[in-house]
Design a protein around this motif. Structure first.
Motif, PDB file in Angstrom:
ATOM      1  N   UNK A 268       0.853  -1.190   0.000  1.00  0.00           N
ATOM      2  CA  UNK A 268       0.000   0.000   0.000  1.00  0.00           C
ATOM      3  C   UNK A 268       0.882   1.230   0.000  1.00  0.00           C
ATOM      4  N   UNK A 269       0.710   2.069  -1.023  1.00  0.00           N
ATOM      5  CA  UNK A 269       1.481   3.312  -1.126  1.00  0.00           C
ATOM      6  C   UNK A 269       0.571   4.460  -0.708  1.00  0.00           C
ATOM      7  N   UNK A 270       0.943   5.163   0.356  1.00  0.00           N
ATOM      8  CA  UNK A 270       0.198   6.324   0.814  1.00  0.00           C
ATOM      9  C   UNK A 270       0.687   7.533   0.020  1.00  0.00           C
ATOM     10  N   UNK A 271      -0.211   8.167  -0.744  1.00  0.00           N
ATOM     11  CA  UNK A 271       0.231   9.208  -1.669  1.00  0.00           C
ATOM     12  C   UNK A 271      -0.880  10.203  -1.959  1.00  0.00           C
ATOM     13  N   UNK A 272      -0.531  11.216  -2.738  1.00  0.00           N
ATOM     14  CA  UNK A 272      -1.502  12.216  -3.208  1.00  0.00           C
ATOM     15  C   UNK A 272      -0.972  12.771  -4.526  1.00  0.00           C
ATOM     16  N   UNK A 273      -1.830  12.897  -5.513  1.00  0.00           N
ATOM     17  CA  UNK A 273      -1.446  13.523  -6.778  1.00  0.00           C
ATOM     18  C   UNK A 273      -2.377  14.698  -7.045  1.00  0.00           C
ATOM     19  N   UNK A 274      -1.817  15.795  -7.547  1.00  0.00           N
ATOM     20  CA  UNK A 274      -2.636  16.982  -7.809  1.00  0.00           C
ATOM     21  C   UNK A 274      -1.936  17.901  -8.803  1.00  0.00           C
ATOM     22  N   UNK A 275      -2.650  18.334  -9.859  1.00  0.00           N
ATOM     23  CA  UNK A 275      -3.854  17.682 -10.389  1.00  0.00           C
ATOM     24  C   UNK A 275      -3.504  16.679 -11.477  1.00  0.00           C
ATOM     25  N   UNK A 276      -2.225  16.622 -11.879  1.00  0.00           N
ATOM     26  CA  UNK A 276      -1.811  15.755 -12.978  1.00  0.00           C
ATOM     27  C   UNK A 276      -1.821  14.283 -12.565  1.00  0.00           C
TER      28      UNK A 276
ATOM     29  N   UNK B 106      -0.435  10.461 -12.634  1.00  0.00           N
ATOM     30  CA  UNK B 106       0.842   9.770 -12.775  1.00  0.00           C
ATOM     31  C   UNK B 106       0.586   8.292 -13.052  1.00  0.00           C
ATOM     32  N   UNK B 107       1.617   7.648 -13.532  1.00  0.00           N
ATOM     33  CA  UNK B 107       1.610   6.191 -13.632  1.00  0.00           C
ATOM     34  C   UNK B 107       2.661   5.650 -12.685  1.00  0.00           C
ATOM     35  N   UNK B 108       2.300   4.623 -11.925  1.00  0.00           N
ATOM     36  CA  UNK B 108       3.207   4.006 -10.965  1.00  0.00           C
ATOM     37  C   UNK B 108       3.537   2.596 -11.426  1.00  0.00           C
ATOM     38  N   UNK B 109       4.827   2.332 -11.529  1.00  0.00           N
ATOM     39  CA  UNK B 109       5.309   1.002 -11.887  1.00  0.00           C
ATOM     40  C   UNK B 109       5.993   0.406 -10.656  1.00  0.00           C
ATOM     41  N   UNK B 110       5.392  -0.637 -10.087  1.00  0.00           N
ATOM     42  CA  UNK B 110       5.935  -1.294  -8.905  1.00  0.00           C
ATOM     43  C   UNK B 110       6.577  -2.610  -9.319  1.00  0.00           C
TER      44      UNK B 110
ATOM     45  N   UNK C  15      -2.411   3.228 -12.658  1.00  0.00           N
ATOM     46  CA  UNK C  15      -2.668   4.608 -13.060  1.00  0.00           C
ATOM     47  C   UNK C  15      -3.190   5.376 -11.847  1.00  0.00           C
ATOM     48  N   UNK C  16      -2.476   6.435 -11.488  1.00  0.00           N
ATOM     49  CA  UNK C  16      -2.841   7.245 -10.330  1.00  0.00           C
ATOM     50  C   UNK C  16      -3.674   8.423 -10.806  1.00  0.00           C
ATOM     51  N   UNK C  17      -4.980   8.266 -10.726  1.00  0.00           N
ATOM     52  CA  UNK C  17      -5.893   9.277 -11.248  1.00  0.00           C
ATOM     53  C   UNK C  17      -6.616   9.975 -10.104  1.00  0.00           C
ATOM     54  N   UNK C  18      -6.650  11.301 -10.156  1.00  0.00           N
ATOM     55  CA  UNK C  18      -7.380  12.077  -9.159  1.00  0.00           C
ATOM     56  C   UNK C  18      -8.056  13.241  -9.857  1.00  0.00           C
ATOM     57  N   UNK C  19      -8.990  13.855  -9.177  1.00  0.00           N
ATOM     58  CA  UNK C  19      -9.711  14.986  -9.761  1.00  0.00           C
ATOM     59  C   UNK C  19      -9.889  16.055  -8.698  1.00  0.00           C
ATOM     60  N   UNK C  20     -10.429  17.194  -9.098  1.00  0.00           N
ATOM     61  CA  UNK C  20     -10.678  18.270  -8.145  1.00  0.00           C
ATOM     62  C   UNK C  20     -11.700  17.845  -7.102  1.00  0.00           C
TER      63      UNK C  20
ATOM     64  N   UNK D 259       5.814   8.294 -13.278  1.00  0.00           N
ATOM     65  CA  UNK D 259       5.951   9.090 -14.501  1.00  0.00           C
ATOM     66  C   UNK D 259       4.637   9.809 -14.783  1.00  0.00           C
ATOM     67  N   UNK D 260       4.742  11.080 -15.185  1.00  0.00           N
ATOM     68  CA  UNK D 260       3.541  11.845 -15.514  1.00  0.00           C
ATOM     69  C   UNK D 260       2.921  11.318 -16.790  1.00  0.00           C
ATOM     70  N   UNK D 261       1.588  11.338 -16.825  1.00  0.00           N
ATOM     71  CA  UNK D 261       0.880  10.863 -18.001  1.00  0.00           C
ATOM     72  C   UNK D 261       0.456  12.018 -18.908  1.00  0.00           C
ATOM     73  N   UNK D 262       0.816  13.247 -18.548  1.00  0.00           N
ATOM     74  CA  UNK D 262       0.536  14.413 -19.390  1.00  0.00           C
ATOM     75  C   UNK D 262       1.602  15.458 -19.113  1.00  0.00           C
ATOM     76  N   UNK D 263       1.584  16.521 -19.874  1.00  0.00           N
ATOM     77  CA  UNK D 263       2.583  17.579 -19.698  1.00  0.00           C
ATOM     78  C   UNK D 263       2.085  18.695 -18.794  1.00  0.00           C
ATOM     79  N   UNK D 264       0.926  18.522 -18.202  1.00  0.00           N
ATOM     80  CA  UNK D 264       0.391  19.544 -17.316  1.00  0.00           C
ATOM     81  C   UNK D 264       1.222  19.632 -16.031  1.00  0.00           C
TER      82      UNK D 264
END
Length: 379
Positions: free
Chosen positions: A70-78, A80-84, A94-99, A122-127
């Motif tokens: 279990x990875x405790x994390x937060x992404x905002x707003x972009x 990411x992809x996590x490869x374990x 795929x680490x997806x979050x929204x507002x 790794x980021x999945x977009x350039x934002x």
């Protein structure tokens, strides 16, 4: 629970070494006002890099069998992809979050982890966006006891109160027993107990219980120690105060101050080559002995409870409690009082132990004592 301590530029636990790539900003509960919101590990690491990673190399292979990570994390707003990865095993998430909804953790299961665990982000977009890590939990899928070593070396008793995400994250590891083991850094520099210490401890207990009402809380005392050639006599008063708080707040209590030899006993630990030269911290052998004495006391208590031998488990002992100028939860002054405290007494233990984590001691045949609460937990 593990954390990439290399990012925070601090020492690790002794059973793994961490490394990382990317630019990270960190915070921890040693800081009076943490620079970032802290999670249950007491550490936080944040990056805005498009690619970043962390690796954990274990000094000896982990137990065989499948592992829940279990990875405790937060992404905002972009996103990411996590490869374990561990050995030949791999999971991509795929680490997806929204507002509207923020991602707080992600869990995967790997068939096995031997001597290395890698997390590549790794980021999945350039934002623009950021990724924050609070800790990584590794648990055996098979049933058994899971022990999480949480906390920051050098932190004071207010540490849990400074962890903004504690209440959100602690349910994810659903502890049965929470050992709150602080105190050295509160009393050592001025050789006195902070005036607001009772309120700080009670606030800590209340914060834990608000989130984990069914968990047993165990409080401890500090060991005798010397600082710059002066004995820290406040350790004795600290032991008495923590005993009283444990009794009044219905917590378990492990009086390490008395178990380890009471006042001026650090000289004996040092003479037996169980402490470091600073006369504050134990060495590896000393911490191993400390851990062995504690685990024996805990297991003996649980065994007595399982046997239903409550008369042996609970004995009455009068304890005179001095509360001169101490404060209650509402800040009002309290007068001197006497309480009868119910104590748990376990058998004497003579230690011959090796290998531990941080501090340690070698004492001979010391009696362990605990103030009891509402029974012992099995887990």
């Amino acid at each position: 629970m593990i954390f990439p301590y290399a990012i925070a530029k601090t020492y690790s636990q002794n059973d793994y070494i961490s490394s990382f790539s990317g630019a990270w900003v960190t915070a921890n509960s040693m800081q009076y006002t943490p620079r970032l919101p802290l999670g249950i590990s007491g550490f936080t690491a944040k990056t805005i890099d498009a690619n970043a990673s962390m690796s954990f190399n274990f000094t000896k292979p982990l137990d065989p069998g499948p592992k829940k990570i279990t990875v405790f994390l937060h992404t905002s707003p972009t996103d990411y992809q996590l490869n374990i990865t561990a050995s030949e095993h791999q999971q991509i998430v795929k680490l997806e979050s929204s507002a509207e909804q923020s991602l707080s953790h992600v869990s995967v299961t790997l068939p096995e982890i031997k001597d290395q665990l890698n997390l590549d982000f790794s980021k999945r977009s350039e934002e623009d966006g950021e990724l924050t890590i609070y800790g990584v939990s590794i648990e055996n899928v098979e049933t058994g006891l899971t022990y999480h070593n949480l906390g920051v070396g050098g932190a004071a008793y207010n540490a849990i109160n400074s962890q903004a995400l504690f209440s959100e994250q602690i349910p994810l590891i659903h502890p049965d027993l929470i050992i709150v083991d602080y105190g050295t850094n509160d009393i050592i520099y001025k050789n006195s107990i902070p005036e607001n210490h009772v309120l700080t401890v009670i606030k800590t207990i209340e914060k834990i219980r608000a989130s984990q009402p069914n968990a047993t809380i165990l409080l401890t005392s500090t060991q005798d120690m010397n600082f710059k050639g002066r004995n820290i006599s406040a350790a004795k008063d600290f032991s008495k105060q923590m005993k009283r708080i444990a009794f009044e707040q219905h917590c378990l209590f492990y009086d390490w101050y008395k178990v380890s030899g009471d006042e001026n006993s650090m000289k004996k630990w040092h003479a037996e080559q169980l402490s470091q030269s600073d006369n504050i911290h134990l060495n590896v052998k000393g911490y191993q002995l400390k851990g062995a004495l504690f685990s024996d006391a805990l297991l003996n208590t649980i065994e007595l409870a399982k046997q239903g031998n409550h008369e042996s488990l609970m004995i009455e002992e009068p304890v005179e409690v001095q509360q001169t100028a101490s404060h209650s939860r509402d800040g009002s002054k309290k007068t001197k009082s006497k309480n009868k405290m119910r104590m748990t007494q376990t058998k004497k233990v003579i230690g011959k132990h090796s290998k531990a984590g941080k501090p340690g001691n070698k004492s001979v045949s010391k009696k362990t004592r605990k103030a009891s609460s509402k029974g012992a937990h099995k887990k």
